[in-house]
Design a protein around this motif. Structure first.
Motif, PDB file in Angstrom:
ATOM      1  N   GLU A 131       0.937  -1.391  -0.055  1.00 24.08           N
ATOM      2  CA  GLU A 131       0.028  -0.097   0.137  1.00 24.08           C
ATOM      3  C   GLU A 131       0.876   1.209   0.029  1.00 24.08           C
ATOM      4  OE1 GLU A 131      -3.104   0.189  -0.540  1.00 24.08           O
ATOM      5  OE2 GLU A 131      -3.136  -1.865  -0.941  1.00 24.08           O
ATOM      6  N   ARG A 132       1.923   1.208   0.702  1.00 27.25           N
ATOM      7  CA  ARG A 132       2.814   2.300   0.782  1.00 27.25           C
ATOM      8  C   ARG A 132       3.490   2.614  -0.861  1.00 27.25           C
ATOM      9  NH1 ARG A 132       3.898   6.109   4.504  1.00 27.25           N
ATOM     10  NH2 ARG A 132       5.734   6.007   3.964  1.00 27.25           N
ATOM     11  N   LEU A 133       3.709   1.589  -1.442  1.00 23.65           N
ATOM     12  CA  LEU A 133       4.176   1.660  -2.771  1.00 23.65           C
ATOM     13  C   LEU A 133       3.308   2.181  -3.819  1.00 23.65           C
ATOM     14  CD1 LEU A 133       6.078  -1.585  -3.307  1.00 23.65           C
ATOM     15  CD2 LEU A 133       7.096   0.530  -3.006  1.00 23.65           C
ATOM     16  N   ARG A 134       1.866   2.133  -3.396  1.00 25.20           N
ATOM     17  CA  ARG A 134       0.730   2.595  -4.340  1.00 25.20           C
ATOM     18  C   ARG A 134       0.235   4.334  -3.901  1.00 25.20           C
ATOM     19  NH1 ARG A 134      -3.411  -1.968  -5.502  1.00 25.20           N
ATOM     20  NH2 ARG A 134      -1.868  -3.656  -5.085  1.00 25.20           N
ATOM     21  N   GLU A 135       1.379   4.590  -2.927  1.00 22.80           N
ATOM     22  CA  GLU A 135       0.939   6.087  -2.516  1.00 22.80           C
ATOM     23  C   GLU A 135       1.587   6.975  -3.460  1.00 22.80           C
ATOM     24  OE1 GLU A 135       2.247   6.637   1.455  1.00 22.80           O
ATOM     25  OE2 GLU A 135       0.802   5.438   2.221  1.00 22.80           O
ATOM     26  N   LYS A 136       2.588   7.030  -4.179  1.00 19.99           N
ATOM     27  CA  LYS A 136       3.534   7.679  -5.044  1.00 19.99           C
ATOM     28  C   LYS A 136       3.945   6.887  -6.074  1.00 19.99           C
ATOM     29  CE  LYS A 136       4.665  10.760  -1.252  1.00 19.99           C
ATOM     30  NZ  LYS A 136       4.661  11.992  -1.429  1.00 19.99           N
ATOM     31  N   THR A 137       4.179   7.707  -7.266  1.00 20.27           N
ATOM     32  CA  THR A 137       4.948   7.299  -8.555  1.00 20.27           C
ATOM     33  C   THR A 137       6.256   7.908  -8.935  1.00 20.27           C
ATOM     34  OG1 THR A 137       2.614   6.393  -9.087  1.00 20.27           O
ATOM     35  CG2 THR A 137       4.546   6.759 -10.911  1.00 20.27           C
ATOM     36  N   PHE A 138       7.144   7.237  -8.948  1.00 13.21           N
ATOM     37  CA  PHE A 138       8.206   8.079  -8.950  1.00 13.21           C
ATOM     38  C   PHE A 138       9.598   7.304  -9.481  1.00 13.21           C
ATOM     39  CE2 PHE A 138       8.731   6.697  -4.756  1.00 13.21           C
ATOM     40  CZ  PHE A 138      10.044   6.303  -4.467  1.00 13.21           C
ATOM     41  N   ILE A 139      10.542   7.712 -10.240  1.00 22.16           N
ATOM     42  CA  ILE A 139      11.572   6.950 -10.594  1.00 22.16           C
ATOM     43  C   ILE A 139      12.805   7.233  -9.685  1.00 22.16           C
ATOM     44  CG2 ILE A 139      13.182   6.598 -12.609  1.00 22.16           C
ATOM     45  CD1 ILE A 139      10.677   7.224 -14.311  1.00 22.16           C
ATOM     46  N   ALA A 140      13.492   6.401  -9.096  1.00 21.90           N
ATOM     47  CA  ALA A 140      14.758   6.580  -8.314  1.00 21.90           C
ATOM     48  C   ALA A 140      15.924   5.992  -9.175  1.00 21.90           C
ATOM     49  CB  ALA A 140      14.658   5.909  -7.067  1.00 21.90           C
ATOM     50  N   GLN A 141      17.043   6.490  -9.226  1.00 26.01           N
ATOM     51  CA  GLN A 141      18.313   5.758  -9.707  1.00 26.01           C
ATOM     52  C   GLN A 141      19.453   5.747  -8.888  1.00 26.01           C
ATOM     53  OE1 GLN A 141      19.266   7.215 -13.919  1.00 26.01           O
ATOM     54  NE2 GLN A 141      20.763   8.324 -12.790  1.00 26.01           N
ATOM     55  N   VAL A 142      20.270   4.720  -9.068  1.00 28.63           N
ATOM     56  CA  VAL A 142      21.407   4.484  -8.261  1.00 28.63           C
ATOM     57  C   VAL A 142      22.356   3.975  -9.451  1.00 28.63           C
ATOM     58  CG1 VAL A 142      22.490   3.048  -6.703  1.00 28.63           C
ATOM     59  CG2 VAL A 142      20.107   3.214  -6.296  1.00 28.63           C
ATOM     60  N   LYS A 143      23.419   4.787  -9.446  1.00 23.64           N
ATOM     61  CA  LYS A 143      24.474   4.494 -10.294  1.00 23.64           C
ATOM     62  C   LYS A 143      25.938   4.715  -9.549  1.00 23.64           C
ATOM     63  CE  LYS A 143      25.761   8.543 -12.930  1.00 23.64           C
ATOM     64  NZ  LYS A 143      26.467   8.503 -13.784  1.00 23.64           N
ATOM     65  N   ALA A 144      26.624   4.284 -10.112  1.00 22.41           N
ATOM     66  CA  ALA A 144      28.242   4.497  -9.711  1.00 22.41           C
ATOM     67  C   ALA A 144      28.722   5.664  -9.924  1.00 22.41           C
ATOM     68  CB  ALA A 144      29.408   3.247 -10.111  1.00 22.41           C
ATOM     69  N   LYS A 145      29.529   6.431  -9.437  1.00 23.06           N
ATOM     70  CA  LYS A 145      29.918   7.659  -9.671  1.00 23.06           C
ATOM     71  C   LYS A 145      30.988   7.685 -10.526  1.00 23.06           C
ATOM     72  CE  LYS A 145      32.231  11.919  -7.485  1.00 23.06           C
ATOM     73  NZ  LYS A 145      32.646  12.186  -6.337  1.00 23.06           N
TER      74      LYS A 145
END
Length: 67
Positions: free
Chosen positions: A26-40
């Protein structure tokens, strides 16, 4: 080579958690967004799309992530 595999495991772990715990789903349904993880300094990374009670991910860097 380990970093991309770890990032793939993160999306799998989040989806398994969402299936096991309805409150998390249900917490995952609250917002829609894109998160990115990358090596510097490299193009190695993965982006995660949160929404609809799920986490989807794709290899590579997203051109316009929210986080």
């Amino acid at each position: 080579m380990r970093f991309p595999i770890i990032l793939l495991g993160v999306s799998t772990a989040l989806n398994v958690t969402a299936r096991q715990y309805p409150a998390f789903r249900e917490r995952l349904r609250e917002k829609t967004f894109i998160a990115q993880v990358k090596a510097k300094g490299t193009s190695i990374g993965r982006h995660f799309m949160f929404g609809d009670g799920r986490v989807r991910s794709k290899a590579g860097v997203h051109k316009n992530p929210d986080i």
